[in-house]
Design an enzyme around this catalytic site. Structure first.
Site, PDB file in Angstrom:
ATOM      1  N   HIS A   1       6.983   2.236  11.749  1.00 21.79           N
ATOM      2  CA  HIS A   1       7.385   3.505  11.097  1.00 21.79           C
ATOM      3  C   HIS A   1       6.361   4.488  11.386  1.00 21.79           C
ATOM      4  O   HIS A   1       5.113   4.372  11.412  1.00 21.79           O
ATOM      5  CB  HIS A   1       7.727   3.404   9.560  1.00 21.79           C
ATOM      6  CG  HIS A   1       8.394   4.420   8.956  1.00 21.79           C
ATOM      7  ND1 HIS A   1       7.652   5.708   8.460  1.00 21.79           N
ATOM      8  CD2 HIS A   1       9.850   4.567   8.840  1.00 21.79           C
ATOM      9  CE1 HIS A   1       8.796   6.501   8.194  1.00 21.79           C
ATOM     10  NE2 HIS A   1       9.923   5.920   8.065  1.00 21.79           N
TER      11      HIS A   1
ATOM     12  N   LEU B   1       0.696  -1.296  -0.009  1.00 22.95           N
ATOM     13  CA  LEU B   1       0.151  -0.179  -0.058  1.00 22.95           C
ATOM     14  C   LEU B   1       0.689   1.058  -0.128  1.00 22.95           C
ATOM     15  O   LEU B   1       1.597   1.435   1.084  1.00 22.95           O
ATOM     16  CB  LEU B   1      -0.990   0.149   1.249  1.00 22.95           C
ATOM     17  CG  LEU B   1      -2.096   1.131   1.293  1.00 22.95           C
ATOM     18  CD1 LEU B   1      -3.235   0.620   1.916  1.00 22.95           C
ATOM     19  CD2 LEU B   1      -1.474   2.318   1.748  1.00 22.95           C
TER      20      LEU B   1
END
Length: 335
Positions: free
Chosen positions: A229, A126
Site C-alpha cells: 500500500h 504499527l
C-alpha cells in the site's frame, strides 16, 4: 517530545480509540475491546516474565505525546507465530517446464498455500496518527522494538518477519481479494481481515488446497502481488535498510509481501549497545540516536547522545526525565 513505552492496562480505552482510526488493511489491529484487553494482559506478562523461551505472547508498545499525555501510535512484537493455529501465507513458486515434442521450454509461476506451525517472530500492528508522521517518529515507533529483541534475544525466534500491508483502495477493497479470496470466502475483505485476528479455522475450512496459477489471474491482479500500500512504502524502505528482504511469501488476503530477516542480522539489533549514563553537558552537534531503558520497564526516545567513551554517555536532562532514569543507570542505544 514523544516517548515509546510498554503498554499498560490503563491504556486500554485510549488505545482502543486510537486503533479505530487505523483504517482497513491492518489485520492485527482489528480488535474488539475485549480482545484488546486480553492482548494487553498478555503483553504485561510478556514484559515482566522471567522465562526466556519464546511463546506466542505479544509485546505491545504505545507512543505517548508527552505534551498532552495522549496516545498517538502503537506497534507490537509477536514473539512467535504458528503454534495452536498455523501461520498462513502464499509462496510464489516458479517451476520449469519443457516439452521435447513441441520444443517448448518455459517457467510456470503459481501461488502455493503454506501452513507454518513452528513459526518466526513477527513485528507488526504499527500505526501512527497522520499528524505525527515525520521527524523520525515513525522510525522511533518501529525501531525501538529491536532494542527489546537485542536485550532478550532468547525470548524471540531466530527469524523475524514483517507482514506488509498490500494494495487496497480507500474503501478497503483489495484487487487480490476480489479476484481470489471472495470466490472462496464470500465476504468482503475487511470482514475476513478482522475475523482472522480471532480465529483462523475458516481459512483451513475454505481456502483452496491446489496451486493458484499466476497466468490465470487478471494482469491488474498480478501487478499487485508482492506490492505494498502507498502508505506502507516508508515502513518497507525502513525495514529493508535494517536488512529485511522478501523470500517469496505473500499475505493470503491482500498479497502484501512478507519480509524476513535473521534475528541477529537486523542492523539495529546487531548495533545495540549498553552504556552507562553520566552527568555532563551535551554538545549542540551531538548525534541523535534511539535510546531505551531495560526490557522490564521499557521506555524509548529519540535523543541526542554524547559519547564520552565506548561505555559511557551523557544525555540531555529532558531525555533523562522522559526515560525516568535514576542516577548512574545504564541505557540501550540503537544505531
Amino acid at each position: 517530545m514523544e516517548v515509546v513505552r510498554a503498554a499498560t492496562l490503563d491504556d486500554w480505552e485510549p488505545l482502543y480509540d486510537l486503533i479505530q482510526r487505523s483504517g482497513f488493511g491492518l489485520t492485527s489491529l482489528r480488535l474488539t475491546k475485549d480482545q484488546l484487553h486480553e492482548r494487553l494482559e498478555w503483553s504485561h506478562f510478556a514484559f515482566t516474565r522471567k522465562s526466556e523461551r519464546p511463546g506466542g505472547e505479544p509485546y505491545v508498545f504505545v507512543m505517548e505525546d508527552r505534551a498532552t499525555g495522549s496516545l498517538v501510535g502503537t506497534s507490537c512484537i509477536f514473539a512467535k507465530t504458528g503454534g495452536y493455529e498455523p501461520f498462513y501465507a502464499y509462496e510464489v513458486v516458479t517451476e520449469q517446464r519443457e516439452s521435447e515434442e513441441l520444443n517448448v521450454r518455459g517457467s510456470v509461476r503459481s501461488l502455493q498455500l503454506r501452513r507454518i506451525h513452528d513459526g518466526p517472530t513477527e513485528i507488526g500492528s504499527l500505526f501512527l496518527l497522520p499528524a505525527f508522521r515525520g521527524q523520525g517518529r515513525g522510525s522511533l515507533l518501529s525501531l525501538a522494538r529491536f532494542s527489546m529483541i537485542a536485550q532478550r534475544p532468547s525470548r524471540f525466534a531466530k527469524e523475524v518477519i514483517a507482514e506488509m500491508r498490500g494494495v487496497s483502495d480507500a474503501d478497503g477493497s483489495s484487487p487480490f481479494w476480489e479476484a481470489l479470496g471472495r470466490h472462496f470466502f464470500h465476504v468482503d475483505f475487511p470482514v475476513a481481515d478482522a475475523l482472522s485476528t480471532v480465529s483462523k479455522k475458516f481459512i483451513d475450512d475454505l481456502m483452496p488446497e491446489h496451486p493458484i496459477y499466476w497466468d490465470l489471474l487478471p494482469p491488474a491482479v498480478r501487478e499487485v502481488i508482492g506490492e505494498v500500500h502507498e502508505q506502507t512504502r516508508p515502513a518497507k524502505a525502513m525495514l529493508e535498510r535494517e536488512g529485511f528482504a522478501s523470500r517469496g511469501l505473500v499475505d493470503i488476503f491482500d498479497a502484501g509481501p512478507i519480509l524476513h530477516s535473521d534475528r541477529d542480522s537486523i542492523r539495529s539489533v546487531a548495533s545495540c549497545r549498553n552504556p552507562k549514563v553520566e552527568r555532563g553537558e551535551v554538545p549542540a552537534d551531538a548525534k541523535r540516536q534511539i535510546v531505551t531503558t531495560s526490557a522490564s520497564r521499557f521506555r524509548a526516545v529519540n535523543s541526542q547522545v554524547h559519547w564520552i567513551d565506548d561505555d559511557h554517555v551523557v544525555l540531555p536532562e529532558a531525555t533523562r526525565r522522559a526515560l525516568q532514569l535514576s542516577e548512574a543507570e545504564k541505557v540501550w542505544t540503537l544505531g
